[in-house]
Design an enzyme around this catalytic site. Structure first.
Site, PDB file in Angstrom:
ATOM      1  N   HIS A 148       0.742   5.694   1.019  1.00 31.87           N
ATOM      2  CA  HIS A 148       0.080   6.879   1.561  1.00 31.87           C
ATOM      3  C   HIS A 148       0.712   8.080   0.886  1.00 31.87           C
ATOM      4  O   HIS A 148       1.932   8.102   0.678  1.00 31.87           O
ATOM      5  CB  HIS A 148       0.307   7.009   3.071  1.00 31.87           C
ATOM      6  CG  HIS A 148      -0.180   5.867   3.885  1.00 31.87           C
ATOM      7  ND1 HIS A 148      -1.516   5.610   4.103  1.00 31.87           N
ATOM      8  CD2 HIS A 148       0.499   4.903   4.554  1.00 31.87           C
ATOM      9  CE1 HIS A 148      -1.633   4.541   4.878  1.00 31.87           C
ATOM     10  NE2 HIS A 148      -0.425   4.088   5.155  1.00 31.87           N
ATOM     11  N   TYR A 158      11.753   4.330   0.251  1.00 32.65           N
ATOM     12  CA  TYR A 158      10.636   4.728  -0.604  1.00 32.65           C
ATOM     13  C   TYR A 158       9.743   5.739   0.104  1.00 32.65           C
ATOM     14  O   TYR A 158       8.556   5.508   0.324  1.00 32.65           O
ATOM     15  CB  TYR A 158       9.828   3.503  -1.035  1.00 32.65           C
ATOM     16  CG  TYR A 158      10.696   2.371  -1.514  1.00 32.65           C
ATOM     17  CD1 TYR A 158      11.474   2.509  -2.662  1.00 32.65           C
ATOM     18  CD2 TYR A 158      10.776   1.178  -0.803  1.00 32.65           C
ATOM     19  CE1 TYR A 158      12.295   1.489  -3.096  1.00 32.65           C
ATOM     20  CE2 TYR A 158      11.588   0.152  -1.233  1.00 32.65           C
ATOM     21  CZ  TYR A 158      12.348   0.313  -2.373  1.00 32.65           C
ATOM     22  OH  TYR A 158      13.162  -0.704  -2.805  1.00 32.65           O
ATOM     23  N   HIS A 163       0.838  -1.193   0.000  1.00 31.40           N
ATOM     24  CA  HIS A 163       0.000   0.000   0.000  1.00 31.40           C
ATOM     25  C   HIS A 163       0.872   1.242   0.000  1.00 31.40           C
ATOM     26  O   HIS A 163       2.082   1.154   0.203  1.00 31.40           O
ATOM     27  CB  HIS A 163      -0.983   0.005   1.175  1.00 31.40           C
ATOM     28  CG  HIS A 163      -0.390   0.222   2.525  1.00 31.40           C
ATOM     29  ND1 HIS A 163       0.306  -0.757   3.206  1.00 31.40           N
ATOM     30  CD2 HIS A 163      -0.388   1.318   3.335  1.00 31.40           C
ATOM     31  CE1 HIS A 163       0.690  -0.279   4.388  1.00 31.40           C
ATOM     32  NE2 HIS A 163       0.291   0.975   4.480  1.00 31.40           N
TER      33      HIS A 163
END
Length: 176
Positions: free
Chosen positions: A61, A147, A59
């Site tokens: 954000h 990342y 996932h």
């Protein structure tokens, strides 16, 4: 089917959470170059500013600010997901429902968004983004996760390299 209502503000600033359909996969970090290319491709056609971002295996954000006359973050997410998916080898399992809709089954269909209300809300969400790899146990310190926009924040002098170095899970970095 549920009729989702999105809160749209022209030129708005939003926090997003976007998930893979299969949460055990690690496609986002395994194909980080492809994900970055998908973002760049969409940003050319439909500009937006990435304020902060963290990409985890399953996932991501991010906080975006849209242009002043624009509210269409859904279009951007649809195109990012599509560009990323097109770049992957077609070996994913898909349901009959997804096949009928010509979906690959890589992403969850929906995403979660939150309109940023003020500078405190913005800062809480930036902190949450940057601390997320530690929260999930991928690294012991924020600086160790490659990342993340955290490194840009350090480079620009907004945060020290050891930011949140001693924070324990739950220390003012959780969103309600």
């Amino acid at each position: 089917m549920t009729n989702y209502r999105r809160y749209r503000i022209e030129g708005g600033c939003y926090f997003f959470t976007v998930n893979l359909a299969e949460r055990k996969r690690q496609l986002l970090v395994e194909h980080i170059g492809l994900l970055r290319a998908a973002f760049r491709e969409v940003m050319v056609a439909h500009p937006f500013k990435v304020e902060a971002v963290v990409v985890l295996p399953d996932h991501l954000h991010t906080i975006w600010t849209l242009p002043e006359d624009d509210t269409d973050f859904s279009l951007r997410w649809r195109q990012i997901k599509s560009a990323f998916s097109r770049g992957l080898v077609k070996n994913d399992r898909i349901s009959a429902s997804r096949a009928r809709k010509q979906e690959r089954g890589i992403w969850q269909r929906r995403f979660w968004e939150h309109a940023i209300r003020d500078s405190n809300d913005f800062q809480r969400h930036v902190d949450y983004i940057h601390y997320n790899p530690v929260k999930h146990g991928y690294v012991g310190q924020v600086t160790d996760w490659p990342y993340s926009s955290f490194h840009r924040f350090v480079h620009l002098g907004y945060l020290p390299v050891d930011w949140a170095g001693g924070a324990a899970e739950g220390d003012d970095l959780e969103l309600e």
